[in-house]
Motif scaffolding. Structure first.
Motif, PDB file in Angstrom:
ATOM      1  N   ILE A 125       0.836  -1.204   0.000  1.00  0.00           N
ATOM      2  CA  ILE A 125       0.000   0.000   0.000  1.00  0.00           C
ATOM      3  C   ILE A 125       0.872   1.257   0.000  1.00  0.00           C
ATOM      4  O   ILE A 125       0.629   2.197  -0.760  1.00  0.00           O
ATOM      5  N   ALA A 126       1.889   1.263   0.852  1.00  0.00           N
ATOM      6  CA  ALA A 126       2.778   2.432   0.926  1.00  0.00           C
ATOM      7  C   ALA A 126       3.498   2.662  -0.396  1.00  0.00           C
ATOM      8  O   ALA A 126       3.606   3.804  -0.866  1.00  0.00           O
ATOM      9  N   LEU A 127       3.985   1.584  -1.008  1.00  0.00           N
ATOM     10  CA  LEU A 127       4.700   1.723  -2.285  1.00  0.00           C
ATOM     11  C   LEU A 127       3.772   2.214  -3.394  1.00  0.00           C
ATOM     12  O   LEU A 127       4.174   3.024  -4.234  1.00  0.00           O
ATOM     13  N   MET A 128       2.539   1.736  -3.399  1.00  0.00           N
ATOM     14  CA  MET A 128       1.593   2.210  -4.412  1.00  0.00           C
ATOM     15  C   MET A 128       1.260   3.684  -4.196  1.00  0.00           C
ATOM     16  O   MET A 128       1.142   4.440  -5.156  1.00  0.00           O
ATOM     17  N   ALA A 129       1.111   4.090  -2.947  1.00  0.00           N
ATOM     18  CA  ALA A 129       0.811   5.494  -2.650  1.00  0.00           C
ATOM     19  C   ALA A 129       1.983   6.397  -3.045  1.00  0.00           C
ATOM     20  O   ALA A 129       1.789   7.446  -3.674  1.00  0.00           O
ATOM     21  N   VAL A 130       3.194   5.989  -2.706  1.00  0.00           N
ATOM     22  CA  VAL A 130       4.375   6.773  -3.092  1.00  0.00           C
ATOM     23  C   VAL A 130       4.523   6.764  -4.614  1.00  0.00           C
ATOM     24  O   VAL A 130       4.832   7.801  -5.222  1.00  0.00           O
ATOM     25  N   GLY A 131       4.271   5.624  -5.230  1.00  0.00           N
ATOM     26  CA  GLY A 131       4.331   5.537  -6.692  1.00  0.00           C
ATOM     27  C   GLY A 131       3.325   6.450  -7.360  1.00  0.00           C
ATOM     28  O   GLY A 131       3.616   7.098  -8.365  1.00  0.00           O
ATOM     29  N   LEU A 132       2.122   6.529  -6.791  1.00  0.00           N
ATOM     30  CA  LEU A 132       1.109   7.436  -7.326  1.00  0.00           C
ATOM     31  C   LEU A 132       1.574   8.880  -7.219  1.00  0.00           C
ATOM     32  O   LEU A 132       1.412   9.672  -8.156  1.00  0.00           O
ATOM     33  N   ALA A 133       2.189   9.229  -6.085  1.00  0.00           N
ATOM     34  CA  ALA A 133       2.714  10.589  -5.912  1.00  0.00           C
ATOM     35  C   ALA A 133       3.804  10.890  -6.936  1.00  0.00           C
ATOM     36  O   ALA A 133       3.837  11.983  -7.512  1.00  0.00           O
ATOM     37  N   VAL A 134       4.677   9.923  -7.194  1.00  0.00           N
ATOM     38  CA  VAL A 134       5.737  10.100  -8.196  1.00  0.00           C
ATOM     39  C   VAL A 134       5.129  10.243  -9.593  1.00  0.00           C
ATOM     40  O   VAL A 134       5.544  11.094 -10.379  1.00  0.00           O
ATOM     41  N   CYS A 135       4.121   9.445  -9.877  1.00  0.00           N
ATOM     42  CA  CYS A 135       3.423   9.537 -11.174  1.00  0.00           C
ATOM     43  C   CYS A 135       2.781  10.907 -11.331  1.00  0.00           C
ATOM     44  O   CYS A 135       2.873  11.535 -12.390  1.00  0.00           O
ATOM     45  N   TYR A 136       2.121  11.379 -10.274  1.00  0.00           N
ATOM     46  CA  TYR A 136       1.516  12.709 -10.306  1.00  0.00           C
ATOM     47  C   TYR A 136       2.574  13.796 -10.520  1.00  0.00           C
ATOM     48  O   TYR A 136       2.367  14.727 -11.293  1.00  0.00           O
ATOM     49  N   LEU A 137       3.676  13.690  -9.818  1.00  0.00           N
ATOM     50  CA  LEU A 137       4.738  14.687  -9.935  1.00  0.00           C
ATOM     51  C   LEU A 137       5.304  14.715 -11.358  1.00  0.00           C
ATOM     52  O   LEU A 137       5.393  15.772 -11.978  1.00  0.00           O
ATOM     53  N   PHE A 138       5.656  13.545 -11.879  1.00  0.00           N
ATOM     54  CA  PHE A 138       6.204  13.458 -13.232  1.00  0.00           C
ATOM     55  C   PHE A 138       5.190  13.963 -14.259  1.00  0.00           C
ATOM     56  O   PHE A 138       5.511  14.766 -15.140  1.00  0.00           O
ATOM     57  N   GLY A 139       3.945  13.505 -14.135  1.00  0.00           N
ATOM     58  CA  GLY A 139       2.907  13.920 -15.077  1.00  0.00           C
ATOM     59  C   GLY A 139       2.615  15.405 -15.029  1.00  0.00           C
ATOM     60  O   GLY A 139       2.374  16.041 -16.055  1.00  0.00           O
ATOM     61  N   THR A 140       2.655  15.971 -13.832  1.00  0.00           N
ATOM     62  CA  THR A 140       2.372  17.404 -13.676  1.00  0.00           C
ATOM     63  C   THR A 140       3.496  18.248 -14.275  1.00  0.00           C
ATOM     64  O   THR A 140       3.236  19.243 -14.967  1.00  0.00           O
ATOM     65  N   ILE A 141       4.731  17.851 -14.026  1.00  0.00           N
ATOM     66  CA  ILE A 141       5.863  18.561 -14.646  1.00  0.00           C
ATOM     67  C   ILE A 141       5.757  18.462 -16.164  1.00  0.00           C
ATOM     68  O   ILE A 141       5.941  19.447 -16.883  1.00  0.00           O
ATOM     69  N   TRP A 142       5.440  17.284 -16.672  1.00  0.00           N
ATOM     70  CA  TRP A 142       5.267  17.065 -18.116  1.00  0.00           C
ATOM     71  C   TRP A 142       4.149  17.957 -18.647  1.00  0.00           C
ATOM     72  O   TRP A 142       4.273  18.571 -19.709  1.00  0.00           O
ATOM     73  N   PHE A 143       3.030  18.022 -17.914  1.00  0.00           N
ATOM     74  CA  PHE A 143       1.888  18.834 -18.328  1.00  0.00           C
ATOM     75  C   PHE A 143       2.265  20.303 -18.406  1.00  0.00           C
ATOM     76  O   PHE A 143       1.917  20.984 -19.373  1.00  0.00           O
ATOM     77  N   VAL A 144       2.970  20.808 -17.404  1.00  0.00           N
ATOM     78  CA  VAL A 144       3.385  22.217 -17.391  1.00  0.00           C
ATOM     79  C   VAL A 144       4.269  22.504 -18.597  1.00  0.00           C
ATOM     80  O   VAL A 144       4.083  23.506 -19.299  1.00  0.00           O
ATOM     81  N   CYS A 145       5.228  21.620 -18.868  1.00  0.00           N
ATOM     82  CA  CYS A 145       6.129  21.822 -20.014  1.00  0.00           C
ATOM     83  C   CYS A 145       5.377  21.715 -21.337  1.00  0.00           C
ATOM     84  O   CYS A 145       5.621  22.490 -22.258  1.00  0.00           O
ATOM     85  N   GLY A 146       4.441  20.764 -21.442  1.00  0.00           N
ATOM     86  CA  GLY A 146       3.699  20.577 -22.683  1.00  0.00           C
ATOM     87  C   GLY A 146       2.643  21.637 -22.926  1.00  0.00           C
ATOM     88  O   GLY A 146       2.329  21.974 -24.062  1.00  0.00           O
ATOM     89  N   TYR A 147       2.078  22.164 -21.850  1.00  0.00           N
ATOM     90  CA  TYR A 147       1.015  23.151 -21.974  1.00  0.00           C
ATOM     91  C   TYR A 147       1.576  24.544 -22.222  1.00  0.00           C
ATOM     92  O   TYR A 147       0.983  25.340 -22.937  1.00  0.00           O
ATOM     93  N   SER A 148       2.718  24.830 -21.623  1.00  0.00           N
ATOM     94  CA  SER A 148       3.337  26.151 -21.771  1.00  0.00           C
ATOM     95  C   SER A 148       4.102  26.180 -23.093  1.00  0.00           C
ATOM     96  O   SER A 148       5.217  25.693 -23.188  1.00  0.00           O
ATOM     97  N   ASN A 149       3.475  26.741 -24.111  1.00  0.00           N
ATOM     98  CA  ASN A 149       4.066  26.694 -25.450  1.00  0.00           C
ATOM     99  C   ASN A 149       4.394  28.077 -26.025  1.00  0.00           C
ATOM    100  O   ASN A 149       4.386  28.266 -27.226  1.00  0.00           O
ATOM    101  N   GLY A 150       4.664  29.020 -25.219  1.00  0.00           N
ATOM    102  CA  GLY A 150       5.004  30.348 -25.720  1.00  0.00           C
ATOM    103  C   GLY A 150       3.837  31.317 -25.686  1.00  0.00           C
ATOM    104  O   GLY A 150       3.979  32.455 -25.300  1.00  0.00           O
ATOM    105  N   LYS A 151       2.652  30.851 -26.084  1.00  0.00           N
ATOM    106  CA  LYS A 151       1.468  31.711 -26.076  1.00  0.00           C
ATOM    107  C   LYS A 151       0.798  31.695 -24.707  1.00  0.00           C
ATOM    108  O   LYS A 151       0.358  32.710 -24.212  1.00  0.00           O
ATOM    109  N   THR A 152       0.697  30.518 -24.148  1.00  0.00           N
ATOM    110  CA  THR A 152       0.063  30.387 -22.844  1.00  0.00           C
ATOM    111  C   THR A 152       1.057  29.784 -21.869  1.00  0.00           C
ATOM    112  O   THR A 152       1.932  29.028 -22.255  1.00  0.00           O
ATOM    113  N   LYS A 153       0.890  30.108 -20.613  1.00  0.00           N
ATOM    114  CA  LYS A 153       1.763  29.573 -19.569  1.00  0.00           C
ATOM    115  C   LYS A 153       0.902  28.819 -18.560  1.00  0.00           C
ATOM    116  O   LYS A 153      -0.236  29.201 -18.283  1.00  0.00           O
TER     117      LYS A 153
END
Length: 188
Positions: free
Chosen positions: A122-150
């Motif tokens: 359970i702990a590993l899945m919860a930490v893994g979910l947090a890591v997935c969220y962190l990686f995905g959120t950083i990816w989203f910020v980089c992919g969404y911020s394209n010069g016109k919008t931030k």
């Protein structure tokens, strides 16, 4: 341990190959089950990832997730809204899908270090979910911020994480309960 027994230990059995393929298919089906609540629907995709790790273990669960992602990468419509292809992975929300691999690798390493007890899982899945969220959120910020919008990190959390977190916690709890009960009766 001789060389041939070490080689056989690293090979997949027929049962493991079938279960890996089956869970890749289960992830695809679960990603299609969606409740639209905005631009990103709620799916059972993370539930299937939790079940793959809980039932198959770190190694086979990681390979099942990798097969699922590779099927989507080559263009099969296995992702949410029947999407597939590299564009689905390189788009703003693709980081959450790729984050499943990080979640699985963390689970695999964690179970090697700390064992397979339910609290550890359970702990590993919860930490893994947090890591997935962190990686995905950083990816989203980089992919969404394209010069016109931030997009700010907090803005991305508001859009991509906070609305889904309660549902993912429920999916994690349900998956661990179901997996622990199934493991009592079936040798996987």
């Amino acid at each position: 341990m001789n060389d041939s027994s070490a080689l056989n230990k690293n090979k997949f059995s027929t049962k493991e190959l079938v279960l890996t393929a089956m869970f890749a298919a289960v992830m695809a089906v679960c990603s299609w089950i969606a409740i639209p609540i905005g631009s990103i629907p709620i799916t059972l995709q993370t539930f299937a990832v939790f079940c793959a790790l809980g039932l198959l273990g770190g190694r086979n669960g990681t390979f099942a997730i990798a097969v699922y992602i590779l099927l989507g990468a080559i263009g099969l419509p296995v992702f949410t809204n029947f999407k597939g292809g590299i564009g689905a992975l390189t788009g703003p929300t693709g980081g959450y899908i790729l984050g499943f691999i990080l979640m699985a690798l963390l689970y695999w390493a964690g179970t090697k270090l700390f064992g397979h007890k339910l609290p550890v899982s359970i702990a590993l899945m919860a930490v893994g979910l947090a890591v997935c969220y962190l990686f995905g959120t950083i990816w989203f910020v980089c992919g969404y911020s394209n010069g016109k919008t931030k997009m700010t990190f907090m803005g991305a959390l508001d859009v991509c994480v906070f609305p889904y977190l309660p549902f993912d916690i429920i999916k994690l709890v349900l998956a661990t309960v179901i997996c622990s009960r199934i493991k009592k009766y079936i040798s996987i």
